[in-house]
Design a protein around this motif. Structure first.
Motif, short mmCIF file in Angstrom:
data_model
loop_
_atom_site.label_atom_id
_atom_site.label_comp_id
_atom_site.label_asym_id
_atom_site.label_seq_id
_atom_site.Cartn_x
_atom_site.Cartn_y
_atom_site.Cartn_z
N VAL A 139 0.56 -1.24 -0.31
CA VAL A 139 0.09 0.02 -0.21
C VAL A 139 0.51 1.33 -0.09
N GLY A 140 0.56 1.89 -0.93
CA GLY A 140 1.45 3.82 -0.78
C GLY A 140 1.40 3.57 -2.51
N PRO A 141 1.48 5.20 -2.73
CA PRO A 141 1.86 5.89 -3.97
C PRO A 141 2.68 4.94 -4.80
N GLY A 142 2.95 4.75 -5.90
CA GLY A 142 3.08 3.06 -7.10
C GLY A 142 3.53 2.74 -6.80
N VAL A 143 2.27 1.74 -5.47
CA VAL A 143 2.96 0.47 -5.72
C VAL A 143 1.98 -0.85 -7.03
N GLY A 144 1.44 -0.37 -7.70
CA GLY A 144 0.57 -1.38 -8.83
C GLY A 144 1.81 -1.59 -9.53
N GLU A 145 2.60 -1.03 -9.49
CA GLU A 145 4.01 -1.18 -10.41
C GLU A 145 4.58 -1.95 -10.19
N LEU A 146 4.48 -2.75 -8.84
CA LEU A 146 5.37 -3.59 -7.93
C LEU A 146 5.18 -4.86 -7.92
N ILE A 147 3.40 -5.25 -7.72
CA ILE A 147 2.69 -6.04 -8.05
C ILE A 147 3.27 -7.10 -8.38
N HIS A 148 3.62 -7.50 -9.74
CA HIS A 148 4.17 -7.78 -10.68
C HIS A 148 4.97 -8.64 -10.33
N SER A 149 5.92 -8.18 -8.91
CA SER A 149 7.40 -8.86 -9.39
C SER A 149 6.48 -9.82 -8.33
N ALA A 150 5.98 -9.40 -7.27
CA ALA A 150 5.36 -10.53 -5.97
C ALA A 150 4.24 -11.57 -6.80
N THR A 151 4.09 -11.32 -7.94
CA THR A 151 3.28 -12.94 -8.49
C THR A 151 3.73 -13.59 -9.09
N ILE A 152 5.33 -12.85 -9.80
CA ILE A 152 5.45 -13.91 -9.86
C ILE A 152 6.66 -15.19 -9.02
N ALA A 153 6.72 -13.88 -8.10
CA ALA A 153 7.13 -14.35 -6.46
C ALA A 153 5.91 -16.05 -6.20
N VAL A 154 4.95 -14.99 -6.16
CA VAL A 154 3.58 -16.42 -5.61
C VAL A 154 3.73 -17.78 -6.54
N ALA A 155 3.52 -16.94 -8.06
CA ALA A 155 3.01 -18.48 -8.88
C ALA A 155 4.62 -19.13 -9.54
N GLY A 156 5.34 -18.48 -9.11
CA GLY A 156 6.33 -19.35 -9.25
C GLY A 156 6.65 -19.86 -8.29
N GLU A 157 6.16 -20.27 -7.24
CA GLU A 157 6.77 -20.86 -5.70
C GLU A 157 8.10 -20.46 -5.73
#
Length: 478
Positions: free
Chosen positions: A429-447
């Protein structure tokens, strides 16, 4: 009414939103013939009444807020938004509610478009009632995909139809700024539209039945968004519901469960969605009209070998990007079954399995501050029986955040599975964090193992350095 000659295709898709378009596209890419049926605009809810217009309204709001946090730029953006320009920008991104471009795209990939209301008429058969009374009968050799999306649900209040309330459609397509706007509901639509219209000049009152905003995310997400909305001038009230609503002349009068009387020019109900399956002929194939469609991971409807429910209609994840993902999965599965090729059902991450629906669904809420998440929250992971640990980082401590904005406020949480040492969920949560979430998605989806993430070095000085802080917090807390 004249019945036309029956037309036969390999695949028939009902609903030409982004999801249906992608099902048809994947069918054509596999060499199958395809037809698509649409009763409104080709491009669907997302293009004209949801994703595109809402984000077009919000982009100037967020850009101004970010600019006001940058020294040397702050004084240049102190005035009000140019409302006419913002609305014109919104209209541009909806193509002024004309679908010529998307129709041309369908033609370009060789998909036949039938305008009108499509209904199932028994297995592998769809009838289309055209706008001029013409009737088409479409037969599918291999599959019919229902991708008709969802619609806003209004509460059962006496006389609500006479009030002419806004739903998400009216909120994203309004041609004038209401002086006073009541928003009912604290989910994504409610908070985004409260953010947009408050910034455009409305006095917004946000009524939330629960204890806070964004209840499906980590609690701090709703807390930070509430704080920002309140500072912007919105009146956020939690723990209240609407008991009655009337329109007296041009004024909407709302009575709440707390006994308050609120007057407004418009009222937006953002209180849930229902599937657009009430009049698509489900009863002709033994299913219940108006129901969500139960599907497997290839989006095949349970109990059939030809009917697919793709996107919102299956209630797995009511998000455009997730529906398009499902469309790619369904298209691959339809093509494989048509060719007699075994599906990769034993591979949960194979081309025919929408596994991400269960474990790695990303979402961005375009408020100020932005809220973005993927995977389960801490509470959801614990309720599912996983042995997990959460680590939190104040985003203001990250070097890149301080450069991004003076007084940066935000928070990050990483939920780690202690048995597999992989990341199960992340929230920013914070300004501009929408552009951070794909890195997290890769970490989660890629286990990806936490030990491996330690070697994914974030660039300095960017907000993505939060990953280093999260991993340090996890290691130091062992």
């Amino acid at each position: 009414m004249t019945e036309t000659e029956t037309n036969v295709y390999d695949v028939v898709v009902v609903g030409a939103g982004p999801v249906g378009e992608n099902v048809a596209d994947r069918a054509r890419a596999a060499g199958l013939s395809a037809a698509i049926v649409e009763s409104e605009l080709v491009g669907g809810e997302c293009s004209y009444w949801a994703c595109m217009p809402s984000k077009a309204l919000l982009r100037p709001v967020i850009a101004r807020a970010d600019a006001r946090r940058v020294p040397g730029l702050r004084q240049a953006v102190q005035g009000p938004l140019d409302t006419a320009a913002v609305l014109a920008h919104r209209d541009y991104f909806t193509s002024n509610w004309k679908d010529d471009g998307q129709v041309g795209w369908l033609e370009g990939i060789g998909v036949d478009l039938y305008r009108g209301h499509g209904r199932l008429d028994g297995p592998r058969r769809v009838t289309v009632e055209g706008p001029g009374g013409e009737r088409h009968v479409l037969t599918a050799r291999h599959a019919v995909a229902v991708s008709t999306g969802s619609r806003a649900v209004l509460p059962d209040l006496p006389g609500i139809a006479d009030v002419k309330p806004w739903t998400s459609r009216e909120a994203t397509s309004a041609q004038a700024v209401p002086g006073r706007l009541v928003v009912v509901g604290g989910g994504v639509v409610g908070v985004e539209m409260a953010t947009a219209w408050q910034a455009l000049g409305s006095q917004v009152t946000l009524l939330v039945r629960g204890g806070g905003l964004l209840p499906r995310m980590e609690p701090f997400a709703g807390e930070l968004v509430t704080e920002a909305l309140t500072e912007a001038g919105a009146d956020v009230r939690t723990g209240v519901s609407v008991e009655a609503v009337t329109r007296e002349g041009g004024t909407v009068v709302v009575t709440t469960s707390a006994g308050d009387r609120i007057e407004a020019d418009e009222i937006l109900f953002a209180t849930g969605r229902a599937p657009r399956t009430d009049d698509v002929g489900l009863e002709t194939v033994g299913l219940t009209p108006g129901s969500w469609l139960d599907v497997d991971d290839s989006c095949l409807v349970t109990g059939t070998n030809w009917l697919y429910g793709v996107g919102d209609v299956n209630h797995r994840a009511l998000l455009t990007h997730q529906g398009k993902y499902q469309a790619r999965i369904a298209g691959a599965a339809i093509a494989a079954r048509a060719a007699g090729v075994p599906l990769l059902e034993t591979d949960p991450w194979g081309a025919h399995s929408a596994t991400a629906d269960h474990a790695a669904v990303p979402q961005v809420v375009f408020t100020d501050p932005e809220a973005a998440s993927v995977g389960p929250s801490l509470a959801e992971a614990e309720q599912a029986g996983h042995r997990v640990r959460a680590v939190d980082v104040d985003l203001a401590t990250v070097s890149g955040a301080g450069l991004y904005a003076d007084g940066y406020r935000g928070r990050a949480r990483m939920v780690v599975d202690l048995d597999t040492e992989t990341v199960r969920g992340v929230t920013f949560v914070g300004p501009g964090v929408g552009e951070l979430i794909h890195s997290a998605t890769i970490a989660v989806a890629g286990e990806v193992p936490v030990d491996r993430l330690w070697h994914a070095v974030p660039s300095y000085p960017t907000v993505s350095e939060v990953w280093l802080r999260l991993l340090e917090a996890y290691r130091d807390g062992k």
